[in-house]
Design a protein around this motif. Structure first.
Motif, mmCIF file in Angstrom:
data_model
loop_
_atom_site.group_PDB
_atom_site.id
_atom_site.type_symbol
_atom_site.label_atom_id
_atom_site.label_comp_id
_atom_site.label_asym_id
_atom_site.label_seq_id
_atom_site.Cartn_x
_atom_site.Cartn_y
_atom_site.Cartn_z
ATOM 1 N N ILE A 68 3.259 17.641 -9.601
ATOM 2 C CA ILE A 68 2.312 16.943 -8.839
ATOM 3 C C ILE A 68 2.030 17.475 -7.580
ATOM 4 O O ILE A 68 2.966 17.908 -6.828
ATOM 5 C CB ILE A 68 2.701 15.331 -8.735
ATOM 6 N N GLY A 69 0.828 17.976 -7.070
ATOM 7 C CA GLY A 69 0.474 18.702 -5.988
ATOM 8 C C GLY A 69 0.561 17.953 -4.648
ATOM 9 O O GLY A 69 1.134 16.822 -4.648
ATOM 10 N N ASP A 70 0.314 18.362 -3.411
ATOM 11 C CA ASP A 70 0.590 17.677 -2.334
ATOM 12 C C ASP A 70 -0.673 16.673 -2.152
ATOM 13 O O ASP A 70 -1.799 16.926 -2.696
ATOM 14 C CB ASP A 70 0.186 18.810 -1.334
ATOM 15 N N CYS A 71 -0.517 15.741 -1.141
ATOM 16 C CA CYS A 71 -1.414 14.630 -0.983
ATOM 17 C C CYS A 71 -2.084 13.973 -2.260
ATOM 18 O O CYS A 71 -3.342 13.909 -2.391
ATOM 19 C CB CYS A 71 -2.686 15.243 -0.021
ATOM 20 N N VAL A 72 -1.235 13.452 -3.157
ATOM 21 C CA VAL A 72 -1.622 12.909 -4.337
ATOM 22 C C VAL A 72 -1.144 11.441 -4.193
ATOM 23 O O VAL A 72 -0.080 11.181 -3.907
ATOM 24 C CB VAL A 72 -1.123 13.371 -5.475
ATOM 25 N N HIS A 73 -2.248 10.486 -4.679
ATOM 26 C CA HIS A 73 -1.933 9.081 -4.763
ATOM 27 C C HIS A 73 -1.852 8.621 -6.093
ATOM 28 O O HIS A 73 -3.098 8.694 -6.580
ATOM 29 C CB HIS A 73 -2.860 8.466 -3.641
ATOM 30 N N LEU A 74 -0.518 8.333 -6.873
ATOM 31 C CA LEU A 74 -0.636 7.793 -8.085
ATOM 32 C C LEU A 74 -0.484 6.168 -7.902
ATOM 33 O O LEU A 74 0.104 5.738 -7.269
ATOM 34 C CB LEU A 74 0.591 8.472 -8.889
ATOM 35 N N LYS A 75 -1.655 5.478 -8.402
ATOM 36 C CA LYS A 75 -1.686 4.107 -8.210
ATOM 37 C C LYS A 75 -0.713 3.537 -9.315
ATOM 38 O O LYS A 75 -0.280 4.008 -10.161
ATOM 39 C CB LYS A 75 -3.296 3.766 -8.723
ATOM 40 N N LYS A 76 -0.670 2.158 -8.698
ATOM 41 C CA LYS A 76 0.240 1.264 -9.829
ATOM 42 C C LYS A 76 -0.111 1.078 -11.332
ATOM 43 O O LYS A 76 -1.519 1.285 -11.611
ATOM 44 C CB LYS A 76 0.342 -0.327 -9.101
ATOM 45 N N LEU A 77 0.712 1.089 -12.102
ATOM 46 C CA LEU A 77 0.521 1.124 -13.594
ATOM 47 C C LEU A 77 -0.111 2.508 -14.243
ATOM 48 O O LEU A 77 -0.403 2.327 -15.383
ATOM 49 C CB LEU A 77 -0.230 -0.094 -14.171
ATOM 50 N N SER A 78 -0.007 3.358 -13.325
ATOM 51 C CA SER A 78 -0.561 4.760 -13.857
ATOM 52 C C SER A 78 0.617 5.397 -14.530
ATOM 53 O O SER A 78 1.949 5.371 -14.059
ATOM 54 C CB SER A 78 -1.140 5.436 -12.743
ATOM 55 N N VAL A 79 0.200 6.370 -15.566
ATOM 56 C CA VAL A 79 1.446 7.109 -16.121
ATOM 57 C C VAL A 79 0.974 8.666 -16.229
ATOM 58 O O VAL A 79 -0.036 8.963 -16.635
ATOM 59 C CB VAL A 79 1.479 6.624 -17.680
ATOM 60 N N VAL A 80 1.784 9.390 -15.696
ATOM 61 C CA VAL A 80 1.634 11.088 -15.552
ATOM 62 C C VAL A 80 2.290 11.213 -16.873
ATOM 63 O O VAL A 80 3.577 11.318 -16.895
ATOM 64 C CB VAL A 80 1.966 11.644 -14.360
ATOM 65 N N PRO A 81 1.422 11.748 -17.998
ATOM 66 C CA PRO A 81 2.269 12.487 -19.308
ATOM 67 C C PRO A 81 3.255 13.438 -19.102
ATOM 68 O O PRO A 81 3.123 14.031 -18.103
ATOM 69 C CB PRO A 81 1.211 12.421 -20.178
ATOM 70 N N GLU A 82 3.899 13.548 -19.942
ATOM 71 C CA GLU A 82 5.112 14.500 -19.861
ATOM 72 C C GLU A 82 4.419 16.027 -19.716
ATOM 73 O O GLU A 82 3.412 16.430 -20.483
ATOM 74 C CB GLU A 82 5.654 14.784 -21.417
#
Length: 133
Positions: A68-82
């Protein structure tokens, strides 16, 4: 893990996680996954490192091997896959996580600007003066 990061979640494989400065993590991160059961050898276990940049807000699940790069907002209930690669400066949401087209400039929580902090202190002094006057 950078000392200026805020970790409000459990990270079991802390030696496989790299976190940049001023990052807020509110969901657990897992760097391991069980593989399929094989007749001759039994179950398998895989480990992959996770890298999270600086000034990020992580409210969702980060899969193993993600970058994950700089200044990223991953919101609730989100999934970053493998094994996913998330570029810098974006909001991501959904399952699997995708860019929603807005720019994210960084986590304003733990690293507020000096003029903003000074204005808050000044306003507090004015309120105290008016309350006790």
């Amino acid at each position: 893990i950078h000392p200026r990061s805020q970790i409000k979640a459990f990270i079991r494989e802390f030696d496989l996680v790299k976190v940049g400065s001023d990052t807020s993590i509110k969901h657990q991160i897992r760097c391991r996954r069980f593989g399929p059961w094989k007749e001759d050898s039994g179950p398998t276990l895989r480990f992959r490192p996770v890298k999270i940049g600086s000034k990020c807000v992580i409210d969702g699940l980060v899969g193993l091997g993600s970058n994950i790069g700089d200044c990223v907002h991953l919101k609730k209930l989100s999934v970053v896959p493998e094994g996913a690669q998330i570029p810098s400066g974006i909001y991501v949401t959904g399952n699997p996580a995708f860019d929603i087209g807005r720019e994210f400039r960084g986590n304003d929580g733990p690293c507020m600007s000096i003029p903003f902090m000074m204005s808050q202190i000044l306003w507090l002094i004015v309120e105290v003066y008016l309350f006790f006057w």
